[in-house]
Design a protein around this motif. Structure first.
Motif, PDB file in Angstrom:
ATOM      1  N   GLU A 272       0.824  -1.214   0.000  1.00  0.00           N
ATOM      2  CA  GLU A 272       0.000   0.000   0.000  1.00  0.00           C
ATOM      3  C   GLU A 272       0.856   1.261   0.000  1.00  0.00           C
ATOM      4  N   VAL A 273       2.013   1.195   0.647  1.00  0.00           N
ATOM      5  CA  VAL A 273       2.919   2.352   0.676  1.00  0.00           C
ATOM      6  C   VAL A 273       3.323   2.745  -0.738  1.00  0.00           C
ATOM      7  N   PHE A 274       3.572   1.740  -1.579  1.00  0.00           N
ATOM      8  CA  PHE A 274       4.052   1.984  -2.939  1.00  0.00           C
ATOM      9  C   PHE A 274       2.927   2.359  -3.893  1.00  0.00           C
ATOM     10  N   ARG A 275       1.698   2.205  -3.453  1.00  0.00           N
ATOM     11  CA  ARG A 275       0.556   2.608  -4.274  1.00  0.00           C
ATOM     12  C   ARG A 275       0.192   4.070  -4.056  1.00  0.00           C
ATOM     13  N   LYS A 276       0.735   4.673  -2.993  1.00  0.00           N
ATOM     14  CA  LYS A 276       0.347   6.028  -2.631  1.00  0.00           C
ATOM     15  C   LYS A 276       1.491   7.002  -2.872  1.00  0.00           C
ATOM     16  N   ARG A 277       1.212   8.267  -2.681  1.00  0.00           N
ATOM     17  CA  ARG A 277       2.206   9.309  -2.895  1.00  0.00           C
ATOM     18  C   ARG A 277       2.159  10.288  -1.726  1.00  0.00           C
ATOM     19  N   GLY A 278       3.282  10.976  -1.515  1.00  0.00           N
ATOM     20  CA  GLY A 278       3.329  12.057  -0.553  1.00  0.00           C
ATOM     21  C   GLY A 278       2.964  11.646   0.857  1.00  0.00           C
ATOM     22  N   GLY A 279       2.115  12.475   1.472  1.00  0.00           N
ATOM     23  CA  GLY A 279       1.721  12.251   2.855  1.00  0.00           C
ATOM     24  C   GLY A 279       0.979  10.952   3.060  1.00  0.00           C
ATOM     25  N   GLU A 280       0.205  10.535   2.083  1.00  0.00           N
ATOM     26  CA  GLU A 280      -0.526   9.272   2.215  1.00  0.00           C
ATOM     27  C   GLU A 280       0.438   8.093   2.260  1.00  0.00           C
ATOM     28  N   ALA A 281       1.501   8.150   1.475  1.00  0.00           N
ATOM     29  CA  ALA A 281       2.504   7.087   1.495  1.00  0.00           C
ATOM     30  C   ALA A 281       3.215   7.053   2.841  1.00  0.00           C
ATOM     31  N   GLU A 282       3.528   8.223   3.386  1.00  0.00           N
ATOM     32  CA  GLU A 282       4.200   8.292   4.685  1.00  0.00           C
ATOM     33  C   GLU A 282       3.305   7.727   5.783  1.00  0.00           C
ATOM     34  N   GLU A 283       2.025   8.060   5.733  1.00  0.00           N
ATOM     35  CA  GLU A 283       1.084   7.540   6.730  1.00  0.00           C
ATOM     36  C   GLU A 283       0.997   6.018   6.642  1.00  0.00           C
ATOM     37  N   ALA A 284       0.969   5.511   5.417  1.00  0.00           N
ATOM     38  CA  ALA A 284       0.898   4.056   5.229  1.00  0.00           C
ATOM     39  C   ALA A 284       2.177   3.377   5.731  1.00  0.00           C
ATOM     40  N   TRP A 285       3.320   4.018   5.506  1.00  0.00           N
ATOM     41  CA  TRP A 285       4.588   3.453   5.992  1.00  0.00           C
ATOM     42  C   TRP A 285       4.582   3.332   7.511  1.00  0.00           C
ATOM     43  N   GLN A 286       4.154   4.382   8.178  1.00  0.00           N
ATOM     44  CA  GLN A 286       4.124   4.360   9.641  1.00  0.00           C
ATOM     45  C   GLN A 286       3.123   3.326  10.155  1.00  0.00           C
ATOM     46  N   ARG A 287       1.983   3.218   9.495  1.00  0.00           N
ATOM     47  CA  ARG A 287       0.924   2.317   9.956  1.00  0.00           C
ATOM     48  C   ARG A 287       1.227   0.852   9.662  1.00  0.00           C
ATOM     49  N   LEU A 288       1.827   0.577   8.515  1.00  0.00           N
ATOM     50  CA  LEU A 288       1.988  -0.805   8.073  1.00  0.00           C
ATOM     51  C   LEU A 288       3.388  -1.374   8.295  1.00  0.00           C
ATOM     52  N   VAL A 289       4.391  -0.499   8.391  1.00  0.00           N
ATOM     53  CA  VAL A 289       5.773  -0.979   8.480  1.00  0.00           C
ATOM     54  C   VAL A 289       6.459  -0.492   9.752  1.00  0.00           C
ATOM     55  N   ALA A 290       6.641   0.814   9.873  1.00  0.00           N
ATOM     56  CA  ALA A 290       7.420   1.345  10.992  1.00  0.00           C
ATOM     57  C   ALA A 290       6.761   1.062  12.336  1.00  0.00           C
ATOM     58  N   GLY A 291       5.457   1.316  12.436  1.00  0.00           N
ATOM     59  CA  GLY A 291       4.754   1.109  13.696  1.00  0.00           C
ATOM     60  C   GLY A 291       4.783  -0.335  14.171  1.00  0.00           C
ATOM     61  N   PRO A 292       4.316  -1.283  13.334  1.00  0.00           N
ATOM     62  CA  PRO A 292       4.361  -2.687  13.749  1.00  0.00           C
ATOM     63  C   PRO A 292       5.779  -3.176  14.041  1.00  0.00           C
ATOM     64  N   SER A 293       6.750  -2.778  13.226  1.00  0.00           N
ATOM     65  CA  SER A 293       8.135  -3.202  13.451  1.00  0.00           C
ATOM     66  C   SER A 293       8.638  -2.728  14.812  1.00  0.00           C
ATOM     67  N   THR A 294       8.315  -1.492  15.144  1.00  0.00           N
ATOM     68  CA  THR A 294       8.724  -0.960  16.442  1.00  0.00           C
ATOM     69  C   THR A 294       8.142  -1.790  17.577  1.00  0.00           C
ATOM     70  N   SER A 295       6.880  -2.172  17.452  1.00  0.00           N
ATOM     71  CA  SER A 295       6.244  -2.993  18.490  1.00  0.00           C
ATOM     72  C   SER A 295       6.894  -4.365  18.590  1.00  0.00           C
ATOM     73  N   PHE A 296       7.160  -4.989  17.433  1.00  0.00           N
ATOM     74  CA  PHE A 296       7.782  -6.317  17.430  1.00  0.00           C
ATOM     75  C   PHE A 296       9.162  -6.266  18.087  1.00  0.00           C
ATOM     76  N   VAL A 297       9.953  -5.280  17.702  1.00  0.00           N
ATOM     77  CA  VAL A 297      11.317  -5.190  18.222  1.00  0.00           C
ATOM     78  C   VAL A 297      11.310  -4.835  19.705  1.00  0.00           C
ATOM     79  N   ASP A 298      10.422  -3.947  20.103  1.00  0.00           N
ATOM     80  CA  ASP A 298      10.330  -3.574  21.510  1.00  0.00           C
ATOM     81  C   ASP A 298      10.015  -4.804  22.370  1.00  0.00           C
ATOM     82  N   GLN A 299       9.055  -5.602  21.929  1.00  0.00           N
ATOM     83  CA  GLN A 299       8.707  -6.816  22.665  1.00  0.00           C
ATOM     84  C   GLN A 299       9.873  -7.802  22.677  1.00  0.00           C
ATOM     85  N   PHE A 300      10.530  -7.943  21.540  1.00  0.00           N
ATOM     86  CA  PHE A 300      11.650  -8.877  21.414  1.00  0.00           C
ATOM     87  C   PHE A 300      12.802  -8.500  22.333  1.00  0.00           C
TER      88      PHE A 300
END
Length: 321
Positions: A272-300
């Motif tokens: 979804e990040v690659f389907r969007k542009r600008g601010g929408e792409a950034e929001e998708a990155w945080q929601r789908l990649v950066a946010g979940p990754s942070t949670s996984f690593v924090d727990q780990f």
């Protein structure tokens, strides 16, 4: 899809567990492994960005596992992260090998293990990031020293091929605009040998005919050869991305089937990040990649893995009659 195969426990004392007919004494080993995060993905999926963001958040350092980016030179062709993009995060095994040398999986294991040991001794977390899955497998699955010292959390950043192909093609055009052709010319080999060292990089062999045409062909003919070479770079980059996705699936299956309780694996779909542009792409990155990754690593990083020294000790009344 989230794949998670490892059970962790914060207990540090022996536990007595009730079972019908008796007690089982679970005796934990008192040896804690260090933690390593592995960021995987095909070329162009955002591995470098994610590894830098995680490193900034978790006081970590990045170990490059891309088999071409280990070489000095061709920063544009190999798409190395710039000093600005590193954002102050230390990177290891990036641009340190002589361009003409051979650098194999066992060389990577040696240097990556040493880097990880140094990073953990300084109280920081290693993040291994790159698309060369043969290197990653040799380190985290095949090397006994590494496996005895480290627990791994694997993050797979994935993008559907139609979107990834489009991005890779556009990125090649950007690289050409940034000076890819002139940079690749420095490694043009009149003998036509592109099988060793950094000359194997996609972006050098594909331009061989164009470089040979200098002084021999008309401007129109050279332009056609250049465009043909650029098109071949795009095609080979897309082929590489597809092959890397297949190799990641194969590696995760190997790890899952070998010792499923030893691994934490998470797939992050960034399509979804690659389907969007600008601010929408950034929001998708945080929601789908950066946010979940942070949670996984924090727990780990916060969990204490519970290993059990076998065999289990059973109370006498629990033994079969």
């Amino acid at each position: 899809m989230n794949i998670s195969f490892s059970a962790a426990c914060k207990q540090t004392q022996p536990a007595m567990v009730n079972f019908p007919g008796g007690l089982i004494n679970l005796i934990p080993r008192h040896r804690r492994k260090e933690k390593v995060v592995v960021v995987m993905g095909a070329t162009g999926t955002g591995k470098s960005r994610l590894s830098i963001e995680l490193a900034s958040r978790f006081d970590a350092e990045v170990i490059n596992s891309d088999k071409i980016q280990v070489y000095k030179g061709l920063d544009i062709v190999t798409n190395k992260v710039s000093e600005e993009e590193c954002d102050g995060v230390p990177h290891h095994l990036l641009g340190f090998v002589d361009p003409t040398a051979d650098f194999w999986a066992h060389d990577f294991v040696h240097h990556a293990s040493a880097a990880a040991d140094d990073i953990t001794k300084r109280g920081r977390t290693p993040i291994i990031a790159g698309g060369s899955n043969s290197f990653i497998k040799a380190l985290i699955n095949d090397d006994l020293h590494f496996r005895s010292r480290y627990d791994c959390c694997l993050l797979w950043v994935d993008v559907a091929m139609p979107q990834l192909n489009s991005f890779v093609s556009a990125r090649v055009d950007q690289m050409v605009d940034s000076g890819l052709v002139a940079e690749a010319h420095e490694f043009f080999n009149p003998a036509g040998d592109y099988g060793r060292g950094i000359r194997r990089a996609i972006g050098v062999p594909e331009l061989d005919e164009y470089f040979r045409s200098e002084g021999r062909a008309s401007s129109a003919a050279k332009a056609k050869l250049l465009q043909r070479g650029i098109d071949q770079i795009k095609s080979n980059s897309q082929i590489l991305a597809a092959r890397q996705r297949q190799n990641i699936r194969r590696l995760l299956n190997i790890l899952r089937l070998a010792e499923p309780l030893e691994w934490r694996m998470h797939k992050l779909d960034a399509t979804e990040v690659f389907r969007k542009r600008g601010g929408e792409a950034e929001e998708a990155w945080q929601r789908l990649v950066a946010g979940p990754s942070t949670s996984f690593v924090d727990q780990f990083l916060c969990e204490d893995k519970m290993d059990f020294a076998g065999p289990l000790i059973l109370a006498p009344q629990a033994l079969p009659l």
